[in-house]
Design an enzyme around this catalytic site. Sequence first.
Site, PDB file in Angstrom:
ATOM      1  CG  ASN A  45      -0.459  -0.217   2.518  1.00 45.40           C
ATOM      2  OD1 ASN A  45       0.628  -1.068   2.728  1.00 45.40           O
ATOM      3  ND2 ASN A  45      -1.372   0.078   3.692  1.00 45.40           N
ATOM      4  CD  GLU A  47      -1.453   4.662   4.570  1.00 48.49           C
ATOM      5  OE1 GLU A  47      -0.815   5.531   5.504  1.00 48.49           O
ATOM      6  OE2 GLU A  47      -2.132   3.901   4.903  1.00 48.49           O
ATOM      7  CB  CYS A  56      -5.319  -1.560  -1.464  1.00 46.23           C
ATOM      8  SG  CYS A  56      -6.594  -0.773  -0.438  1.00 46.23           S
ATOM      9  CD  GLU A  58      -5.221  -6.046  -0.963  1.00 48.02           C
ATOM     10  OE1 GLU A  58      -4.886  -4.757  -0.927  1.00 48.02           O
ATOM     11  OE2 GLU A  58      -6.310  -6.146  -0.230  1.00 48.02           O
ATOM     12  CB  CYS A  88     -10.710  -2.299   0.519  1.00 47.79           C
ATOM     13  SG  CYS A  88     -10.383  -1.654  -0.969  1.00 47.79           S
ATOM     14  CB  CYS A  91      -8.840  -4.504  -3.615  1.00 47.37           C
ATOM     15  SG  CYS A  91      -7.713  -3.004  -3.211  1.00 47.37           S
TER      16      CYS A  91
HETATM   17  N1  THU Z   1      -5.299  -1.685   2.807  1.00 52.16           N
HETATM   18  C1  THU Z   1      -4.617  -2.368   1.779  1.00 52.16           C
HETATM   19  O1  THU Z   1      -3.616  -2.191   1.211  1.00 52.16           O
HETATM   20  N2  THU Z   1      -5.289  -3.386   1.554  1.00 52.16           N
HETATM   21  C2  THU Z   1      -6.382  -3.894   2.167  1.00 52.16           C
HETATM   22  O2  THU Z   1      -6.610  -5.169   2.236  1.00 52.16           O
HETATM   23  C3  THU Z   1      -6.924  -3.326   3.288  1.00 52.16           C
HETATM   24  C4  THU Z   1      -6.538  -1.889   3.408  1.00 52.16           C
HETATM   25  C5  THU Z   1      -4.627  -0.299   3.149  1.00 52.16           C
HETATM   26  C6  THU Z   1      -4.981   0.895   2.664  1.00 52.16           C
HETATM   27  C7  THU Z   1      -4.426   1.955   3.656  1.00 52.16           C
HETATM   28  O3  THU Z   1      -3.169   2.321   3.281  1.00 52.16           O
HETATM   29  C8  THU Z   1      -4.341   1.105   5.048  1.00 52.16           C
HETATM   30  O4  THU Z   1      -4.424  -0.373   4.438  1.00 52.16           O
HETATM   31  C9  THU Z   1      -5.409   1.348   6.148  1.00 52.16           C
HETATM   32  O5  THU Z   1      -6.632   1.275   5.376  1.00 52.16           O
END
Ligand code: THU
Length: 136
Positions: A45, A47, A56, A58, A88, A91
């Site tokens: 991920n 940000e 994310c 994925e 999420c 994704c």
């Molecule tokens: N996140 C992912 O990368 N994948 C997931 O399956 C759930 C959430 C990340 C997004 C964000 O950077 C952090 O987790 C918190 O939501």
Amino acid sequence: MTEDINKKLMQEAEKAKGNAYVPYSNFAVGAALITESGDIYTGCNVESASYGATNCAERTAIFKAVSDGHRKIKKIAIVSDLDETYPCGICRQVIAEFSDDVEIIIGNAGSYKVLTLDDLFPHSFTKKDLESIEGK
Ligand code: THU
């Protein structure tokens, strides 16, 4: 054999998690997928100070694969520092776009479970719906 691939994807996802850029949530996620041609792609991920621009793990892995010309994912593994992390909603939609019978591997290298997209994303809206409107 299948078990070996699942484990390998889990390990690759774990490695990718190490590159997560998570200054805001501190919630690091790693993903690793295998395409139908047998290529492995990983993602973490990433940000942003404008939180909505976050990508994310994925989708990072999927977009890397798609931008290299791949169109079908066979398996995708997801790890975080929790025992289980599920993709999420956004994704799930993107996984649906680039798969037919994908296996979604949830857990960590020691213990994981394998789910189908139908388990996680039933009654989804997909390109099949767009195709079925033709001729109506
Ligand atoms: N996140 C992912 O990368 N994948 C997931 O399956 C759930 C959430 C990340 C997004 C964000 O950077 C952090 O987790 C918190 O939501």
